[in-house]
Scaffold this active site. Structure first.
Site, PDB file in Angstrom:
ATOM      1  N   HIS A 115     -75.296 -13.493  22.157  1.00 47.84           N
ATOM      2  CA  HIS A 115     -75.346 -12.131  21.628  1.00 47.84           C
ATOM      3  C   HIS A 115     -74.019 -11.390  21.709  1.00 47.84           C
ATOM      4  O   HIS A 115     -73.886 -10.328  21.090  1.00 47.84           O
ATOM      5  CB  HIS A 115     -76.426 -11.332  22.362  1.00 47.84           C
ATOM      6  CG  HIS A 115     -77.820 -11.758  22.035  1.00 47.84           C
ATOM      7  ND1 HIS A 115     -78.613 -11.085  21.128  1.00 47.84           N
ATOM      8  CD2 HIS A 115     -78.573 -12.800  22.484  1.00 47.84           C
ATOM      9  CE1 HIS A 115     -79.797 -11.675  21.042  1.00 47.84           C
ATOM     10  NE2 HIS A 115     -79.799 -12.724  21.852  1.00 47.84           N
ATOM     11  N   ASP A 172     -67.148  -6.092  20.639  1.00 52.53           N
ATOM     12  CA  ASP A 172     -68.607  -6.106  20.680  1.00 52.53           C
ATOM     13  C   ASP A 172     -69.131  -7.246  19.830  1.00 52.53           C
ATOM     14  O   ASP A 172     -68.576  -7.522  18.757  1.00 52.53           O
ATOM     15  CB  ASP A 172     -69.172  -4.783  20.156  1.00 52.53           C
ATOM     16  CG  ASP A 172     -70.276  -4.226  21.033  1.00 52.53           C
ATOM     17  OD1 ASP A 172     -70.895  -5.014  21.763  1.00 52.53           O
ATOM     18  OD2 ASP A 172     -70.509  -3.008  20.997  1.00 52.53           O
TER      19      ASP A 172
END
Length: 512
Positions: free
Chosen positions: A157, A365
């Site tokens: 992720h 991110d």
């Protein structure tokens, strides 16, 4: 089609009669669980000096939840230590914050083996296993070592750096080899896929074929990008409803007609919060027309408060917010409103809808769903503008946002000024293009695409998986024949409740 078995580090078991949590994996996997049933296994979130060595079970709808507790020593070595003090900064390109301890690395592997031992007896022959995120990288290899021949996928992720960064971690080669135990390894973006392929090529010396395919003897591992989405229409509806809520009305009244810039993040050094505050300060300094005309609301839910770097970050943010408010504030206007706690997701949806500017500027991110939620929440007739870091995974699919380098405070301030003054026609055009893409690439399509590819792979196990008893018997025989590293009774691995095998033997096993 067999069951879906999901393994994640943290599993929140819904209370009886209540729906699953509204965010995270629960939303992403709801559709798959509803259609085929499944098992969700992982850590309960409970820590104790000597937790019971057992799996606790609960049944909610078509999902069986199975959770285990961690000892204090296992939590400190596996989670607070290696996962969050070594792997987290590594994957986010923050080598200066990487803190490596060999004992913690051993505990990380020991806990993953412990999870595998607890999970294996619960598996059925035709299960599909989906492992999630960096805390559980070795889990697939541990299951294979114990005899599992199931289809096993892994989704990462967070960002995946190239080998030039990843190789700084001691034992980097072993971590990359662990991924070869999976049939499918998914990452968020094509940039992450390139980093993963680079690590696989240089870290193992193996050829990565076109399309991200690696073959080791009879096993094929596919490396592929699967950008995670959101329930776009559902979040848009939540925003339309929530903007009329009492909470939204309180915020609207308090603004007294001022424009709102909003950011909402977990408190983390990867999110670029100090840099964001400096950019807002630059806006106040360089564009005096926005003084007393704009309010910046930053929600930053506290996290990992037992990690020293997070305590330092909190102090830094509070200092910067205080400095800006002292410099530019007035008796009836506070430029920066800083909320250091979580805000309900539906409430945030209403806040997003009333904000002309969404400010999402992480230093790095994997995806950043706040960016997608902000766009989904907007009124299409009068939408706001997203100012987005080019280092967020979301930027790959949102070129119509105002993309910035968060390290450039002046450049970000310029983007904020442009967003605040952007004509309606341009705002509609930018928002419409992003929104259409969000509706095409939802969280439902993300999970569906991953599972279809995972379950459609040729090989890796033409024969049926061994029975659970046979698999455990093979694993126990393998353990009894291998040398076990000598360590004191107080070693981190012993405290984790598992044994750590001789490292050279373990590496050879993972290579197989």
């Amino acid at each position: 089609m067999g069951r879906l078995v999901v393994v994640s580090n943290r599993v929140a078991v819904p209370r009886r009669g209540e729906p699953p949590a509204a965010g995270g994996l629960a939303v992403a996997l709801k559709e798959a669980f509803d259609s085929r049933g499944g098992l969700w296994f992982g850590w309960s979130g409970s820590v104790a000096p000597n937790p019971p060595d057992m799996v606790r079970h609960a049944r909610r709808g078509r999902v069986d939840y199975a959770v285990v507790d961690l000892s204090d020593a296992a939590y400190q070595g596996f989670y607070a230590g290696y996962a969050n003090s070594a792997l987290w900064p590594l994957f986010h390109f923050r080598l200066g914050l990487l803190s490596y301890d060999r004992g913690q690395a051993e505990t990380y592997r020991a806990v993953n083996r412990h999870y595998a031992e607890k999970l294996l007896p619960m598996l059925r022959r035709d299960d599909t296993i989906w492992v999630h995120d960096y805390q559980l990288i070795p889990l697939g290899a541990a299951l294979r070592e114990m005899g599992s021949r199931h289809r096993i996928g892994y989704f990462h992720h967070i960002p995946f750096p190239p080998w030039a960064v990843f190789s700084a971690m001691p034992g980097a080669e072993d971590l990359i080899r662990d991924l070869l135990a999976y049939d499918l390894v998914g990452v968020q973006t094509h940039r992450d896929q390139a980093g993963l392929c680079d690590c696989m090529s240089q870290g193992t010396g193996m050829k990565v074929r076109p399309g991200g395919e690696v073959r080791l003897r009879s096993r094929r591992t596919v490396l592929r990008a699967f950008p995670i989405g959101i329930d776009t229409d559902g979040f848009a509806e939540a925003a339309r409803t929530s903007v009329q809520s009492p909470e939204a009305e309180r915020l609207r009244t308090s603004l007294v007609g001022r424009k709102l810039i909003i950011g909402a993040e977990r408190l983390d050094y990867t999110k670029g919060l100090p840099e964001r505050l400096r950019a807002f300060g630059a806006l106040m300094e360089g564009w005096p027309e926005y003084r007393n005309a704009v309010t910046y609301l930053q929600v930053a839910a506290r996290s990992r408060e037992d990690v020293e770097s997070y305590k330092d970050l909190k102090r830094d943010i509070e200092r910067l917010a205080g400095t800006i408010n002292a410099e530019y504030g007035d008796v009836d206007w506070t430029p920066v409103r800083y909320v250091g706690r979580a805000v309900a997701r539906d409430t945030l949806a209403g806040y997003y809808r009333m904000a002309p500017v969404g400010l999402v500027t992480p230093l790095r991110d994997g995806m950043n769903l706040v960016a997608k939620e902000y766009v989904a929440a907007q009124d299409p007739d009068d939408p706001g503008v997203l100012v987005l870091s080019r280092f967020a995974g979301a930027a790959e699919g949102m070129p119509e946002a105002l993309l910035v380098n968060p390290l450039d405070a002046q450049g970000t301030a310029e983007a904020l000024a442009a967003a605040l003054s952007m004509p309606l026609a341009e705002r509609r055009e930018r928002h419409g293009a992003i929104f259409r893409r969000l509706r095409e690439n939802t969280v439902k399509s993300w999970s569906g695409d991953f599972l279809r590819l995972l379950e459609g792979n040729d090989d890796p196990a033409e024969a049926h998986p061994p029975s659970r008893a046979a698999a455990l018997s093979m694993y126990q025989a393998r353990l009894s024949s291998r040398s076990v590293a000598t360590s004191s009774a107080n070693s981190p691995a012993d405290k984790a409740g598992t044994q750590v095998a001789d490292l050279s033997t373990a590496r050879a096993s993972r290579a197989r």
